[in-house]
Scaffold this active site. Structure first.
Site, short mmCIF file in Angstrom:
data_model
loop_
_atom_site.label_atom_id
_atom_site.label_comp_id
_atom_site.label_asym_id
_atom_site.label_seq_id
_atom_site.Cartn_x
_atom_site.Cartn_y
_atom_site.Cartn_z
N LYS A 9 -0.16 0.12 15.00
CA LYS A 9 1.20 0.00 15.52
C LYS A 9 1.42 -1.22 16.43
CE LYS A 9 2.84 3.41 13.38
NZ LYS A 9 3.61 3.02 12.20
N TYR A 45 3.25 6.71 9.94
CA TYR A 45 2.44 5.57 9.54
C TYR A 45 3.33 4.44 8.99
CZ TYR A 45 -1.85 3.20 8.12
OH TYR A 45 -2.89 2.30 8.00
N HIS A 103 0.85 -1.19 0.00
CA HIS A 103 0.00 0.00 0.00
C HIS A 103 0.88 1.24 0.00
CE1 HIS A 103 -4.04 -1.75 1.60
NE2 HIS A 103 -3.50 -2.51 0.65
C1 PHB Z 1 -6.95 -3.95 10.26
O1 PHB Z 1 -7.41 -4.77 11.10
O2 PHB Z 1 -6.82 -4.23 9.04
C2 PHB Z 1 -6.50 -2.59 10.73
C3 PHB Z 1 -6.63 -2.27 12.08
C4 PHB Z 1 -6.21 -1.02 12.52
C5 PHB Z 1 -5.66 -0.11 11.61
C6 PHB Z 1 -5.51 -0.45 10.27
C7 PHB Z 1 -5.94 -1.70 9.82
O3 PHB Z 1 -5.24 1.11 12.05
#
Ligand code: PHB
Ligand code: APR
Length: 409
Positions: free
Chosen positions: A300, A394, A75
């Site tokens: 995270k 991120y 991504h």
């Molecule tokens: C996910 O479960 O895909 C997920 C969870 C929290 C996030 C991003 C993706 O911040």
């Protein structure tokens, strides 16, 4: 009583324990993992799925990345929608090419389990560690039961990879540890479905009705979340009610193409920021959720576990390859520097994207806090510098170079 010996005893076969075990094994450092649950139970836990580059590189170094490299989805950005107005954060452009990989934690755990089994390294499943002894000596031991038999695992070091509810953190005397905690007045109701995701990239949605998140596990499997009050019960949320509420919080374009279907899994998780300091005591080292918890808003949790593993792994390699036992004294200070960056980013994203209602938040009315956060979010979304700040965090800050960190210590 059966007695076993190893160099590193690892408590817990979640992502942290398995990744550490595999990395050490490939460097000839003997280790044994003791896991309370069954392998199937560990694989049954639905967790997040966004991997930082540092994590991906560690899994490659562990020799367990072939499926990740072939099935993981790179991504180059993520999206934030505020009351239906969507803004894309181009993480690749803002960071000079860094990206994240979308690949379920369950899959990482499965790949690491298979790699460990293929390497013939010992993992005791369905074997709860009941005591971690003599961590202040140079011969600690881990006590557990396996198939009705008592075991004592003697070792040089213990890696407490046993999660937030494990025994390792409790082994550090209460007067020797400081616990920092922030709980949030809401939780996340998550749903997994075999439906086409609404978006290739993740969409974080802030709406007057509350936060929502649209994520994925593959091109045919979606993961969605809704902010719900802490008192909510998952049994009060039918699939229809979930889909109807999600559509109200998604930006219009996503809502219009939302594919609904039966939930494969549905659960509510509370949100918490937590850090235990220090992350070590004698020859016991806390890794991952055993030492810290983040609200999932910054993706995270798994990635901080990985950076702890990277630090402890490199220190243990140095300890055994250069006979430098003293370097391990710096594990906690090195690991905590990156942990606190991840904690702050996750706390910040949670404050900016959720509705706090009229509860008191640190002496401020929640709706007033939401106004401050509305302004902060609109500033960051409206500026190139703001996008860069969010993108850098991120994708994950770089892991510290251990030799440099030790040189500076
Ligand atoms: C996910 O479960 O895909 C997920 C969870 C929290 C996030 C991003 C993706 O911040
Ligand atoms: N003895 C043996 N095993 C134990 C004990 C014990 N006394 N207590 C806990 N465990 C095991 C749990 O059964 C679990 O499998 O330790 C493991 C800890 O795994 P995780 O909780 O997944 O923690 P970690 O490996 O640090 O991974 C962190 O997992 O929970 C998610 O959101 C979290 O993504 C983050 C990641």
């Amino acid at each position: 009583m059966k007695t076993l010996n190893t160099q590193v005893a690892i408590v817990g076969a979640g992502p942290a324990g398995l990744l550490l075990g595999q990395l050490l094994a490939r460097r000839g450092i003997d280790n044994v993992i003791v896991e309370r649950a069954s392998g199937d139970y560990v694989l049954g836990r639905i967790r997040a799925g966004i991997l930082e580059q540092g994590f991906v590189e560690l899994v490659r170094e562990a020799g367990a990345a072939s499926r990740l490299d072939s099935e993981g989805e790179v991504h180059e950005g993520f999206n934030i929608s505020v009351n239906g107005k969507q803004e894309r954060i181009d993480i690749a452009r803002c960071t000079g090419g860094s990206t994240v990989v979308c690949y379920g934690q369950v899959e990482i755990t499965r790949d690491l389990m298979e790699a460990r089994s293929a390497a013939g390294f010992e993992t005791f499943y369905e074997s709860a560690v009941t005591e971690i002894r003599s961590v202040e000596s140079n011969k600690p031991s881990v006590m557990f039961q396996h198939e009705g038999e008592d075991y004592e695992l003697n070792c040089d070091y213990v890696a407490g990879c046993d999660g937030f509810h494990g025994i390792a953190r409790q082994t550090i005397p209460a007067e020797k540890r400081t616990e920092h905690e922030r709980t949030y007045p809401f939780g996340w109701l998550g749903l997994l479905s075999e439906t086409e995701p609404v978006s290739h990239e993740i969409v974080y949605c802030k709406s007057e009705r509350g936060f929502a998140l649209a994520s994925k596990r593959s091109s045919t499997r979606s993961r969605y979340y809704l902010q719900v009050p802490l008192a909510e019960k998952v049994e009060d949320w039918s699939d229809d009610r979930f889909w109807s509420e999600l559509k109200k919080r998604l930006p219009l374009a996503c809502a219009e193409r939302l594919q609904m279907g039966p939930s494969l899994e549905k659960s509510i998780a509370p949100l918490r920021s937590f850090v235990c300091e220090p992350m070590q005591y004698g020859n016991l080292f806390l890794v991952g959720d055993a030492a810290h918890i983040v609200p999932p808003t910054g993706a995270k949790g798994l990635n901080l576990a990985a950076s702890d593993v990277a630090t402890l792994y490199r220190l243990l390699v140095r300890r055994y390859s250069k006979d430098d036992a003293k370097c391990l004294a710096h594990y906690s200070e090195i690991a905590l520097r990156r942990v606190w960056h991840g904690e702050r980013f996750s706390w910040w994203m949670t404050n900016m994207l959720h509705q706090f209602g009229d509860v008191d938040v640190q002496g401020m009315n929640g709706s007033t806090l939401s106004r401050f956060m509305d302004s902060e979010l609109s500033y960051y979304l409206g500026s190139e510098a703001g996008h860069r700040v969010m993108a850098e965090q991120y994708v994950g800050l770089p892991y510290e170079d251990i030799d440099c960190a030790l040189g500076a210590a």
